[in-house]
Design an enzyme around this catalytic site. Structure first.
Site, short mmCIF file in Angstrom:
data_model
loop_
_atom_site.label_atom_id
_atom_site.label_comp_id
_atom_site.label_asym_id
_atom_site.label_seq_id
_atom_site.Cartn_x
_atom_site.Cartn_y
_atom_site.Cartn_z
N ASP A 171 0.79 -1.15 -0.08
CA ASP A 171 -0.06 0.00 0.13
C ASP A 171 1.03 1.29 0.11
OD1 ASP A 171 -1.46 2.32 0.77
OD2 ASP A 171 -2.99 1.05 1.69
N HIS A 172 1.16 1.90 -1.22
CA HIS A 172 2.07 3.00 -1.17
C HIS A 172 2.04 3.80 -0.15
CE1 HIS A 172 -0.64 4.86 -3.99
NE2 HIS A 172 0.19 6.16 -3.85
N HIS A 234 -6.05 2.62 1.13
CA HIS A 234 -5.20 3.62 1.66
C HIS A 234 -5.98 4.27 2.96
CE1 HIS A 234 -3.30 3.12 -1.88
NE2 HIS A 234 -4.01 3.86 -2.74
C1 BG6 Z 1 -3.57 4.62 -6.26
C2 BG6 Z 1 -5.13 4.66 -7.06
O1 BG6 Z 1 -3.75 3.40 -5.61
O2 BG6 Z 1 -3.42 5.70 -5.54
C3 BG6 Z 1 -5.16 5.87 -7.99
O3 BG6 Z 1 -5.35 3.42 -7.97
C4 BG6 Z 1 -4.76 7.20 -7.23
O4 BG6 Z 1 -6.46 5.97 -8.42
C5 BG6 Z 1 -3.45 6.73 -6.40
O5 BG6 Z 1 -4.47 8.18 -8.29
C6 BG6 Z 1 -3.01 8.02 -5.51
O6 BG6 Z 1 -1.87 8.09 -5.09
P1 BG6 Z 1 -0.97 9.25 -4.78
O7 BG6 Z 1 0.38 8.98 -4.19
O8 BG6 Z 1 -0.82 10.15 -6.10
O9 BG6 Z 1 -1.95 10.10 -4.00
#
Ligand code: BG6
Length: 484
Positions: A171-172, A234
């Protein structure tokens, strides 16, 4: 931290994620003396040279060590559904192990559509590639299934080839600097630790807003929607970090155990409360602040004109445990909103009526804001005496922001998480039971939406969501704090 050498099998090597995030993350690990070789795998035909050109194009322009870095990348064309192509891969990977002295350590990064996960794991095992004298780890990206049942199936199929502690579910958001800072802020500062509960906190607001629309991901997104794309993973993770009890030790399973306890305590939705607790929205036509026209979701490429997929969700979650009884956790996320921002606001309760101040009704609450992106930092809003005017108060803000320079030198989320995986630290990855409990909550929402046939509420592209998202808070006498 140890830097053990590793052979990385990158499935989906020509894909979007690899190009946008993974190659530059690997490059930075390389400049920090991480030893590795990479086998890029995909369906397309490529030579090692044309593959390296593709990687080269996704490196930052200032990358000075690119030649030596690129030399460690190899390409193999692979059809995941055909076990024969895995047999040749086995031979080649053993060769690379010896050539680069990688001690049989292997990471399998499946940057693929999840429908291929099970097959890839099965064929890796069948070909003997996952039986290695070193350690082996599997990295997968969400979506882990599309509901609890399918994610269970997926998980079981992975468990034939990998053990739970070898599965790293990314989960980044958990790799972001300020997300990792939440625990430190809470547990290393007695002034917060003491008041982090229902007695002093009025409500919590978590916003993940995006300005982009569905872009070129129509196929994926239209079947997924904001609830599954952002909330199941997230948002649930951020909420647990804010709400969890202090872990006994800062060890992987202690932290994950506390997170699971929060997820278990979130009150599921049902057909009686669904309409009051959660808003589903979809963007209609709108304009940017620069007055550029923005199309409606249903007018985007490859989206059908009767799509009812939600591009926005706002919800009020309640956590049924001792610490949080009665404290609403408001969340909202959406595409094509007014600003790209991730922030968490902790709103503290007001003081009881106090005759000491004439303007007590105008004294605003203390707010702690955690900025996750694009800015990284904190602010704490307090009330102080107005200059020269006894009895009047003015709000001030104590601010901490990571400087731009610090941010430039900082690792990014993928780099951090790759490094953690190489070091065998899975704290910032989601354990199976976290995934399962998040699905339980999300399933309860999807199910109630279906049963009540809840329609989407439209919001103008470029706004902060439908009016119903404001009403959600007004019912409790709260309002969204603006995105700062
Ligand atoms: C991803 C989603 O997990 O997270 C995307 O699939 C979204 O739809 C993205 O745009 C948002 O990540 P960040 O790091 O740009 O807030």
């Amino acid at each position: 931290t140890s830097k053990e050498p590793v052979l990385i099998f990158l499935f989906g090597a020509t894909g979007d994620l690899a190009r946008r995030k993974l190659y530059s993350a690997l490059y930075r690990l390389y400049t920090r003396d991480q030893e590795f070789a990479v086998i890029g795998l995909a369906r397309r035909a490529h030579t090692d040279e044309s593959f390296r050109d593709l990687i080269n194009d996704s490196l930052p322009s200032e990358a000075g060590q690119r030649k030596h870095f690129l030399a460690r990348f190899y390409y193999k064309r692979l059809d995941i559904t055909r076990p024969e192509s895995f047999a040749t891969l086995k031979k080649f990977s053993d060769e690379l192990d010896t050539r680069y002295q990688l001690h049989g350590n292997r990471i399998f990064y499946l940057s693929l559509a999840p429908c291929y996960f099970a097959e890839a794991a099965k064929n890796l095992k069948k070909a003997g590639i996952s039986a290695t004298p070193g350690w082996k780890r599997l990295i997968i990206e969400k979506p882990f299934g599309h509901n609890l049942e399918s994610s269970k199936e997926l998980n079981e199929s992975l468990l034939h080839a990998f053990k739970e502690d070898e599965i790293y579910r990314i989960d980044h958001y958990l790799g972001k600097e300020m997300v990792q800072n939440i625990e430190v802020l809470r547990f290393a500062n007695p002034i917060f630790e003491a008041i982090w509960n229902r007695r002093y906190i009025s409500n919590v607001q978590i916003t993940l807003s995006e300005t982009l629309g569905v872009g070129d991901r129509a196929n994926y997104y239209d079947q997924t929607g904001a609830l599954l794309d952002m909330v199941q993973n997230h948002i649930m993770q951020l909420l647990t970090l804010v709400a969890m009890e202090p872990p006994t030790r800062l060890e992987t399973n202690d932290v994950r155990y506390e997170k699971v306890k929060v997820l278990k305590a979130i009150r599921p939705m049902n057909i009686n409360n669904i309409v009051e607790q959660i808003v589903r929205g979809q963007y209609a036509r709108g304009i940017t602040p620069e007055r550029e026209k923005l199309p409606a979701y249903i007018d985007e490429n490859n989206i059908s004109s009767d799509s009812e997929t939600e591009t926005f969700v706002a919800a009020r979650f309640l956590i049924d445990n001792y610490r949080w009884q009665g404290v609403p956790f408001y969340i909202r996320t959406g595409k094509r909103m007014a600003k790209k921002s991730t922030q968490i606001v902790i709103q503290f309760k007001k003081l009881p009526k106090n005759p000491y101040f004439h303007n007590i009704n105008h004294v605003g609450p203390n707010l702690l804001v955690i900025y996750i992106s694009p800015d990284e930092g904190l602010s704490l809003k307090l009330n102080v005496k107005e200059n020269g005017n006894a009895g009047n108060t003015v709000p001030i803000s104590l601010k901490f922001r990571n400087s731009e320079l610090a941010m430039e030198n900082m690792q990014d989320a993928y780099e951090r998480l790759m490094a953690d995986c190489i070091n065998g630290d899975s704290t910032n990855f989601t354990r199976w039971d976290e995934v399962a409990y998040s699905w339980e909550i999300v399933d309860s929402i999807v199910d109630s939406w279906k049963k009540r046939r809840v329609p989407v509420d439209y919001y103008e592209a470029g706004s902060m969501g439908p009016n119903s998202a404001d009403e959600l808070l007004e019912k409790n006498g709260h309002h969204w704090w603006p995105i700062m």
